[in-house]
Motif scaffolding. Structure first.
Motif, PDB file in Angstrom:
ATOM      1  N   ARG B 117       0.885  -1.164   0.000  1.00 29.86           N
ATOM      2  CA  ARG B 117       0.000   0.000   0.000  1.00 29.86           C
ATOM      3  C   ARG B 117       0.920   1.210   0.000  1.00 29.86           C
ATOM      4  N   PRO B 245      -2.595  -8.686  -1.202  1.00 26.46           N
ATOM      5  CA  PRO B 245      -2.822  -8.320  -2.609  1.00 26.46           C
ATOM      6  C   PRO B 245      -1.889  -9.060  -3.562  1.00 26.46           C
ATOM      7  N   ASP B 279      -9.027  -3.216  -5.402  1.00 26.78           N
ATOM      8  CA  ASP B 279      -7.836  -3.556  -6.190  1.00 26.78           C
ATOM      9  C   ASP B 279      -8.280  -4.063  -7.548  1.00 26.78           C
ATOM     10  N   HIS B 281      -6.692  -6.064 -10.822  1.00 23.46           N
ATOM     11  CA  HIS B 281      -5.540  -6.794 -11.344  1.00 23.46           C
ATOM     12  C   HIS B 281      -5.841  -7.138 -12.797  1.00 23.46           C
ATOM     13  N   ARG B 305      -1.335  -4.346 -11.109  1.00 25.01           N
ATOM     14  CA  ARG B 305      -2.297  -4.133 -10.023  1.00 25.01           C
ATOM     15  C   ARG B 305      -2.407  -2.642  -9.767  1.00 25.01           C
ATOM     16  N   VAL B 307      -4.403  -0.008  -7.004  1.00 24.50           N
ATOM     17  CA  VAL B 307      -5.127  -0.007  -5.728  1.00 24.50           C
ATOM     18  C   VAL B 307      -5.805   1.336  -5.554  1.00 24.50           C
TER      19      VAL B 307
END
Lengths: 547, 479
Positions: B117, B245, B279, B281, B305, B307
């Motif tokens: 993060r 994640p 998230d 992906h 990815r 976020v």
């Protein structure tokens, strides 16, 4: 640490070919290059420049000059704000956009595509062409090749048939100023070549026939002086056909003859281009090679294709490539400039033509070592040009493309007008430009035609067949000479009995002239009375059986 | 299930294993457990309990284990125990680079792909005020980049000097201009814990995030997880393998690529809507497929990815409302006259809230739709139109996912909501905004039992089984 160049097309311009070509050339010159891609905004370009910290910022823009003016003004301001104005800037674009860019005063070099490709290389090497003087240009062939790499240097024959040397002098100046030719290869008239030192033998009625009629050292110096402008091309001339060494010294001291062309079997009574017998001329040619070898002057083999011009079959031409390279090395030549004349005879297919050239390369380059180097030179077949100028232009371009498969260091451009008239300065410039465009395209990646299976098979076959001839000459000289291939008697005898032979030598009192040849599947073979292919083994056996 | 590609993924040895395996996610809200029987090749149990990171993380874990024990699976029965974690804010990182769109962005992508993060990212030379801010955020790790290889070295060296002079105790991963590394090493050496890896942006057109990701993961396993209250848990699970994640991203990649024994689904996108973040992906190249389109910007990672820290249904409900706006969120929910500020405030402070009324369900659905719409908009590439003398041309930035064949919804909402298809369809291409390169006509699935994270972990042991279980678990909602 390598110098860095950041390139990209600016604003909304998505044309990247030019800048990518520029970066490709820069990589070859040892630069580290980074590319921002197409349509790079000013902010993106500046950001990239901050990450890369380049020495040179290269931008291109090919849209309208009006938009360019605004964009480049913004770009200049952004560079100032980002503290980049201390860097070097280069611009590429269309000619009108280049003119707009020039006015900004930001760019140290601007390329519109109208300049010769070597102008870019010269800039990258730190010597912009426009700032170069005679002293900056490499004065010798090998240096010029290294300087211009990866582009091959370009040679063209030039010598205007006239009563005086003046048209040729003016023409040389015009060609040099065009900056498209690296070597002016002077074409003298017959008396300049054969009777320079013997005015009494010269025939005033044929003055200027076939070339430039220089008659004195002063004439030669004047011709050379005319070339000292533009891109300062090197100069050379055809060799003399008598007084060979004296003639060589003359050319070296007057026009700085950049290399010497020698033959082995030609320019004598056999082809009517000299007074010497075959044996004498072979000996003289060898002496000439030795003289240049001792002075580290490259020697060109003006030889194997002469067999092809007389319709000799491919194996003979290849065997001659081997023999000439062997002789050159034995005579102490260090830098041998080969000539691979394509389309000779003119009906060869591209595939078989390439195979023949590759076989010649393999045979000649089998002698290469630390003390003996080979510089590949290619040229278009003299007999291949149609008279129609448009067809002839097509032939020039297609031929140069095929030649580039050999990766030559020298491309001998033959003016597309040769079947019609002796090339004028404009013809030379136009032909060189056609060839340069083809070469440029090839250097950005061409398919590997040498990998073609049929080409490789024919090449291998030719190497084998050629060596049958070479071994037969060795057999001919066994017990008579330590090295039959450098013995004028043995070599002359090989011609006389037909080991080296060509159909167009039929009836020639100095040669055999019995061989028959025929184009089959695009290749030139020796054939028997019924037109069937004759292997060299059988042909040689028949020759020895006749003795 | 439609199978589109043959697999090449070999994350771990596929040698036969036996026994029960326990997969654990120490999530920000819930600690989730999934039990897999390797002999039977199926999921045999799942449980969930509130994460107890504030007190002792094992309390929540034990609660979950008891539920499994009641189902006949006592803790000692698990031969293998693998865990991931996003507890205590997950892996909290700061990315430092030179140019925001280049090395800073490359650093962000490396960190995000490692499951981190990102608290904040910093560009150019750090100022003393920025350094103070960085120290104040108490990151778990710092990723320091700057300059392509052979490019600028002044900025990364300056920033290394500043970091060296600070009171920061977080490890620093250095992934910048290789020419600057010796001096950076000298600067940080002995003063900070520094780890050196390959440049995330060695050339302008070359993103190289894998080495940095591997380095971050290694550090996470060795240093970070334990420091975030996981020490007790590690006695039970041996080691926390990766941030949650990252486990999901690995699962998505496995699902796309397949293994040598089991075919994957081909390129795909997973949207994982959670309480704190959403998230996205994508495992797809996303290159232009039309000749008139040219790419711009930083190269896109194949497994990417993103976020959205402001798009969550619980902890981040307030920021979701701020991002979407009251009027628009009302439209997503389909109800008028709601006191949305109060509602999101309640959801944010009571993260464990479960919808009990039709209105609660409608609010959750509306917030999910908003989170899906916005997160995908931010994830996919865009086109810009340019008019040239030769005609129109388009500049693409980011991935073109219009032809993406598979779209998967994951997370709590896709497990519990009735209108799963409706929620997921918010990710799709919209004709009124053709320059946002969202999927046009993918087959749509949901992660029925919310196991993608678990399969990302199981892939460490048995990729083929993990892939099979994921495929079995997907529920198609295309129609």
């Amino acid at each position: 640490m390598r110098k860095k160049i950041l390139g990209g097309s600016l604003g909304e311009c998505v044309h990247v070919a030019g800048v990518l070509n520029f970066l490709g050339l820069a990589e070859e010159q040892g630069y580290q290059t980074e590319f921002t891609g197409p349509a790079t905004s000013i902010a993106e370009y500046i950001a990239a420049a901050q990450e890369v910290d380049p020495d040179i910022l290269a931008v291109s823009y090919r849209l309208t000059p009006e938009n360019a003016a605004i964009l480049l003004s913004d770009f200049q301001q952004a560079c100032e704000e980002a503290g980049l104005l201390g860097k070097r800037f280069v611009f590429g674009g269309t000619p009108p956009v280049v003119e707009t860019a020039r006015k900004t005063g930001l760019f140290e070099a601007l390329f519109s595509g109208e300049e010769p490709p070597d102008a870019v290389i010269a800039y990258l090497k730190g010597q912009p062409l426009e700032q170069m003087t005679d002293a900056d240009y490499p004065a010798e062939t090998l240096d010029r090749i290294a300087w211009k790499a990866p582009f091959p240097i370009i040679r063209h024959h030039f010598g205007l048939p006239a009563e005086t040397i003046e048209p040729t002098v003016a023409g040389i100046r015009r060609i040099a100023e065009a900056g498209v030719l690296d070597i002016v290869s002077l074409g003298p008239d017959q008396d300049a070549q054969q009777s320079f030192f013997h005015p009494e033998r010269q025939d005033p009625r044929r003055k200027g026939a076939g070339g430039v009629p220089f008659r004195s050292e002063e004439d030669l110096r004047t011709l050379y002086a005319a070339s000292r402008c533009g891109n300062y091309p090197l100069m050379r001339s055809y060799s003399g056909t008598s007084d060979l060494l004296r003639y060589a010294e003359l050319l070296r001291r007057t026009i700085r003859n950049t290399w010497c062309a020698t033959s082995l079997f030609w320019f004598n009574v056999m082809d009517g281009r000299g007074p010497l017998t075959l044996r004498e001329s072979i000996g003289d040619h060898m002496a000439l090679m030795k003289w240049h070898g001792e002075r580290n002057i490259p020697v060109e083999g003006n030889e194997p294709y002469h067999w092809g011009l007389r319709d000799a079959h491919d194996a003979v031409i290849c065997a001659d490539s081997y023999i000439y390279a062997h002789v050159a090395k034995k005579m102490g030549v260090r830098d041998y400039i080969t000539t691979y004349m394509f389309e000779t005879p003119p009906h060869l297919s591209n595939k078989m033509d390439l195979a023949k050239a590759l076989a010649q390369v393999e045979l000649a380059e089998s002698f290469v070592d630390e003390g003996f180097h080979i510089v590949r030179q290619t040229r278009t077949g003299l007999m291949s040009y149609p008279v129609d100028p448009d067809y002839a232009k097509g032939q020039l371009a297609a031929s140069v493309y095929l030649q580039m498969a050999l990766k030559p260091s020298i491309v001998h451009v033959v003016g597309y007008v040769e079947a019609h008239h002796a090339a004028t300065p404009e013809d030379v410039i136009e032909s060189c430009k056609i060839a340069r465009k083809v070469i440029t395209n090839c250097l950005y990646g061409m398919p590997d035609m040498t990998a073609d299976l049929e080409v490789q098979q024919r090449k291998d076959e030719l190497v084998e067949e050629a060596m049958v001839i070479v071994e037969a000459i060795g057999q001919l000289g066994r017990g008579k000479a330590e090295d039959p291939l450098t013995n004028p008697d043995v070599l002359a005898r090989a011609v006389e009995i037909g080991l080296l032979d060509a159909p167009q030598l039929k009836g020639n009192p100095y040669a055999c002239g019995q061989v028959r040849t025929r184009i089959i599947n695009g290749a030139n073979y020796a054939v028997d009375e019924e037109g069937r292919v004759l292997s060299e083994k059988v042909r040689v056996e028949r020759i020895f059986a006749r003795l | 299930m439609q199978e589109r590609t043959s697999g090449g993924s070999e994350r771990a040895s596929d040698e036969p294993l036996s026994g029960l395996v326990l997969l654990i996610d120490f999530g920000s809200t819930y600690t989730k457990l999934v039990a897999v029987d390797l002999d039977k090749g199926r999921i045999v149990g799942q449980s969930q309990s509130l994460t107890t990171a504030e007190t002792d993380i094992t309390l929540g874990l034990m609660k979950g284990l008891r539920k499994l024990e009641e189902a006949g699976m006592p803790a000692p029965a698990f031969r293998h125990r693998l865990a991931c974690s996003s507890a205590q804010g997950g892996l909290r990182m700061i990315a430092i680079g030179l140019v925001p769109e280049l090395t800073v962005e490359a650093a962000r992508r490396a960190a995000l792909g490692a499951g981190a993060r990102i608290l904040r990212s910093y560009a150019h030379k750090l100022s003393p005020a920025e350094l103070k801010e960085i120290v104040g955020q108490e990151p778990d790790m710092i990723l320091l980049t700057g300059g392509i290889d052979g490019g600028d070295h002044h900025v990364i060296i300056h920033n290394a000097r500043l970091l060296a002079s600070s009171s920061l105790s977080a490890p620093i991963v250095v992934a910048g201009n290789k020419d600057a590394i010796p001096l950076v090493k000298e600067t940080l050496g002995g003063r900070k814990e520094a780890h050196f890896t390959a440049n995330v942006l060695p050339h302008l057109g070359q993103l190289n995030v894998k080495p940095a990701r591997a380095c971050i993961r290694q550090l996470f396993m060795e240093k970070i997880a334990g420091a975030k209250g996981m020490r007790n848990a590690e006695r039970f699970v041996q080691r926390v393998l990766m941030p949650t994640p990252m486990a999901v991203l690995r699962a998505a990649q496995l699902l796309a690529e397949g293994t040598k024994r089991e075919r994957g689904l081909g390129e795909l996108m997973v949207i994982d809507v959670g309480g704190a973040t959403t998230d996205v992906h994508s495992v797809a190249r996303g290159e232009p497929f039309q000749k008139t389109v040219v790419m711009r910007g930083l190269p896109e990672p194949y497994a990417k990815r993103t976020v959205e820290g402001d798009l969550g249904l619980r902890v981040s409900a307030i920021s979701l409302l701020a991002a979407v706006g009251e009027e628009r969120l009302s439209e997503f929910i389909g109800l008028r006259n709601l006191n949305l500020p109060a509602i999101v405030q309640r959801l944010a402070t009571h993260a464990g809230t479960v919808p009990t009324t039709a209105q609660d369900a409608a609010i959750d659905l509306g917030m999910t739709k908003a989170a899906v719409r916005l997160s995908v908009e931010r994830h996919v590439g865009t086109l810009r139109e340019h008019f040239l003398p030769e005609g129109f041309c388009y500049i693409q930035q980011g991935k073109d996912l219009t032809r993406l064949p598979t779209l998967i919804g994951s997370g709590g909402p896709f497990r519990h909501l009735q209108e799963r298809r409706q929620a997921l369809a918010e990710a799709l291409y919209r004709p009124e905004n053709p320059f946002l390169l969202r999927p046009r006509n993918p087959r749509m699935y949901v992660d029925r039992h919310y196991i993608l994270w678990a399969m990302g972990l199981l892939a460490e042991l048995s990729p083929t089984l993990a892939l099979k279980l994921m495929k079995d678990n997907l529920e198609e909602v295309s129609q």
